[in-house]
Design an enzyme around this catalytic site. Structure first.
Site, PDB file in Angstrom:
ATOM      1  N   GLY A 123     -10.254  -9.167 -37.410  1.00  0.00           N
ATOM      2  CA  GLY A 123     -10.796  -8.214 -37.928  1.00  0.00           C
ATOM      3  C   GLY A 123     -10.384  -8.194 -39.215  1.00  0.00           C
ATOM      4  O   GLY A 123     -10.582  -7.494 -40.429  1.00  0.00           O
ATOM      5  N   LYS A 175     -14.055 -16.449 -21.578  1.00  0.00           N
ATOM      6  CA  LYS A 175     -12.564 -15.547 -22.664  1.00  0.00           C
ATOM      7  C   LYS A 175     -11.659 -14.350 -22.341  1.00  0.00           C
ATOM      8  O   LYS A 175     -12.771 -13.719 -22.867  1.00  0.00           O
ATOM      9  CB  LYS A 175     -13.521 -15.232 -23.732  1.00  0.00           C
TER      10      LYS A 175
END
Lengths: 258, 375, 67
Positions: free
Chosen positions: A156, A95
């Site tokens: 987040g 990733k």
């Protein structure tokens, strides 16, 4: 079934391993979520703390490991991190995440594209994390990325699909799987992403920072399944009011039609 | 990888069945999610959609206005030659038709260019028959620079060429290439193309791929409506368009919707496309693709053309001649097809303006003519 | 004995010590670890053979939780 590169996934919910209170909770949440792919980061070993063995329990569940390049501030560091991950875990799946901005953790598109090109040439299975920029997604696809991972909102933040309009364009235009990653804060948001046609979502903070991560993980699993089924079933028509303007096709009946 | 590979995966009979089985519910869903959706295009092209034509027209008009404003691009065809080595029974230039054959020399070319320029045009479509040896890449490479001096935008509609030939022409200033499949039904295609290189269905089908790789600005697709079932041909053209946009996303696209018209030694349409059908098709494509250029030629009558203007048309010709040297010396015997709208440019523009449209002759600046080759 | 820097800390270790031996010394099981010597990644297959030199900068990485 979701196919990414040479791997097939039954679950379209991918999960991160970060921010959990402890490993036991993390592992139990992943189990509850049904996730078949988890992300991992890499760090220099702190010898005083010792190693936390994450990997054996994950590997024994047959979960695919997706190391990320978090910490890299540019393409060079990301490429190095990818090579490190390959040596560490024996996987070429990576990733690609390059976020030099420490406040919002927004990804650097230029470094990401450059790194993606190099890593794809080296045979890595690159899943790049980027802003929901449709042109950038096309460029990443062109250099050979196995999927694209556009963000919903900052990592987040739990703000959901702030980029919804652009995710739709990416989903429409992409020939590789589209995995909505970052900012999904509630199961309903994950469901919405799947209803729109996303191929998968990646959720970390919303599960890990929940008061009851295991239960939340289950909710996300159900939400992703539900959203996907709704997409396949075909959402119903939304009715709009008719516009009263002059007719445009009246001429077809008032004149002799050839 | 090219479109013929994708095309071979399509089950045409299956698509046809589904198209004709489309229901009002299918059309309503299509109207909610038309953009980029091939199953929506199918429903919008189906007989069931005829009942929704006014709604389709309103939606198409709104999308076109939002995207293109009130602008309508004007272009003119310039026929370079009517030499042809193909036998196509629907075309006046078919090789066995006994017509006077002509290829413009430099002087004749310049004379045509002068007339076209004097009428205000800045966007030109070069047309020829398909004769590789006598009117081939060398001829095109010779005339293109001369023409590009005078026009901002140059499109070509000639025989299929190779990628490196297209690249050469792009370097000389070629902006767009039109290549019409005529029909996407292979058996019908074979019936109408009985001699010459145009018989090769697959080679023609893969031409837009070669053009895109050469980095042109725009590619034009088209079917000759009437050769076969127009609904199905339109749908397959939609598949072609969809494929090209996905693979060559930097390129722009246009479609042309010529209906079979009388010509010297010509044929009758197999399936008649009524005016209603033509309206349906324009609206369906506009709903399917918001950025598509839709071109209208002088094949259609003035009245119909004027009524089609709001529905999604973005490019039209006016005062056209469809024969080489025809601007200097009009003579209808040599026309490729019969022209129905014989109005002058001034008349067409006046009609446009009364309906609230702006004629645009120039929307392209050659100073930024850099290659945009697709990777 | 030679001085080797491991994850930023200096240590005195036997001359010609191999990477595999260092891992054993530190009680690190080789799975899910990667080793970098003087900014170059050393493949796992070479850990038993690779002998360290004085002043080598070693970095040991492991997988940790992350998003």
């Amino acid at each position: 079934m979701l196919t990414i590169a040479d791997h097939q996934f039954e679950s379209r919910l991918f999960t991160g391993t970060g921010k959990f209170t402890n490993s036991a909770t993390m592992l139990a949440s992943i189990e509850a979520s049904g996730s078949q792919l988890v992300t991992l980061a890499m760090k220099r070993i702190d010898f005083k703390m010792g190693l936390d063995d994450l990997l054996s329990p994950l590997q024994s569940r047959g979960v695919k490991l997706l190391p990320n390049t978090a910490g890299a501030r540019n393409a060079k560091e990301a490429i190095f991190a990818a090579e490190l991950a390959y040596q560490m875990l024996g996987t070429k799946w990576i990733k690609l995440e390059i976020h030099p901005d420490p406040k919002y953790l927004l990804p650097d598109p230029i470094e990401t594209l450059n790194a993606a090109q190099v890593l794809c040439e080296k045979g890595f299975i690159v899943l790049p994390y980027i802003h929901a920029d449709p042109v950038l997604c096309r460029r990443l696809e062109e250099v050979g990325c196995a999927a694209v991972m556009p963000l919903g909102s900052p990592i987040g933040s739990n703000q959901g699909l702030a980029t919804e309009a652009f995710l739709k364009i990416i989903i429409e235009q992409s020939s590789v799987p589209v995995i909505v990653d970052a900012g999904i804060g509630a199961p309903s948001q994950a469901c919405r992403a799947m209803e729109m046609g996303a191929d998968a979502v990646l959720v970390n903070t919303a599960i890990a920072s929940s008061a009851n991560p295991i239960l939340m993980a289950q909710c996300f699993q159900q939400a992703v399944q539900s959203g996907r089924k709704a997409y396949k079933a075909g959402l119903g028509a939304v009715s709009h009011n008719a516009n009263n303007t002059s007719p445009l096709t009246g001429f077809l009946t008032t004149r002799k039609v050839s | 990888m090219s479109f013929s590979a994708r095309f071979s995966q399509l089950n045409i009979d299956d698509l046809s069945m589904k198209l004709y089985a489309s229901t009002p519910a299918d059309v309503e869903r299509a109207l909610q999610y038309p953009s980029g959706n091939l199953s929506s295009l199918m429903a919008l092209l189906s007989p069931a959609a005829e009942a929704y034509i006014e709604q389709m027209a309103q939606a198409a008009a709104q999308i076109t206005r939002q995207r293109f404003g009130a602008n309508l691009g004007l272009y003119l065809p310039l026929y370079l030659s009517n030499l042809c080595a193909n036998e196509c029974d629907y075309c006046g230039f078919s090789m066995s038709n006994k017509i006077k054959r002509k290829t413009l020399n430099d002087d004749e070319l310049l004379a045509e260019v002068d007339i076209i320029k004097s009428r205000g045009f800045d966007s030109i479509l070069l047309v020829s028959g398909e004769h590789e040896t006598k009117v081939g890449i060398e001829y095109f490479a010779h005339v293109l620079p001369q023409i590009k001096q005078h026009f901002s935008y140059v499109a070509m509609e000639v025989q299929p060429l190779k990628t490196d030939e297209y690249q050469r022409l792009v370097a000389l200033g070629l902006d767009a290439v039109m290549v019409y499949q005529e029909t996407y039904q292979p058996q019908t295609y074979t019936k109408h193309h009985t001699r010459g290189k145009k018989q090769d269905f697959i080679q023609r089908l893969d031409t837009p791929d070669r053009v895109a790789k050469a980095g042109v600005d725009k590619i034009g697709l088209g079917v000759l409506l009437g050769l076969d079932d127009w609904r199905l041909d339109a749908l397959l053209m939609g598949y072609h368009l969809d494929y090209l946009e996905r693979h060559y996303w930097r390129t722009r696209y246009s479609i042309s919707l010529p209906r079979l018209r009388p010509c010297t030694g010509g044929i009758e349409p197999k399936v008649l496309l009524t005016d209603t059908g033509l309206v349906q098709m324009i609206c369906a494509f506009r709903l399917f693709n918001q950025q598509l250029d839709i071109s209208l030629s002088t094949r259609e009558t003035p009245e119909l053309r004027d009524n089609l203007l709001p529905l999604g048309v973005t490019q039209l010709s006016a005062g056209s001649s469809t024969q080489p040297g025809g601007y200097q010396q009009p003579d209808s015997q040599l026309d490729q097809f019969e022209i129905s709208d014989e109005r002058t440019v001034a008349e067409v523009i006046a009609a446009m303006k009364t309906r609230g449209f702006n004629p645009v002759f120039k929307d392209w600046e050659k100073a930024w003519g850099l290659n945009n080759a697709n990777g | 004995m030679i001085e080797i820097h491991i994850n930023g800390e200096s240590q005195q270790l036997a001359a010609n010590i191999t990477l595999a031996e260092i891992l054993a010394l530190k009680h690190i099981t080789p799975q899910s670890v990667a080793v970098v010597v003087n900014h170059t990644i050393i493949p796992r297959s070479q850990w038993s053979q690779h002998q360290c030199q004085a002043d080598d900068q070693l970095e040991f990485f492991s997988a940790v939780s992350g998003g």
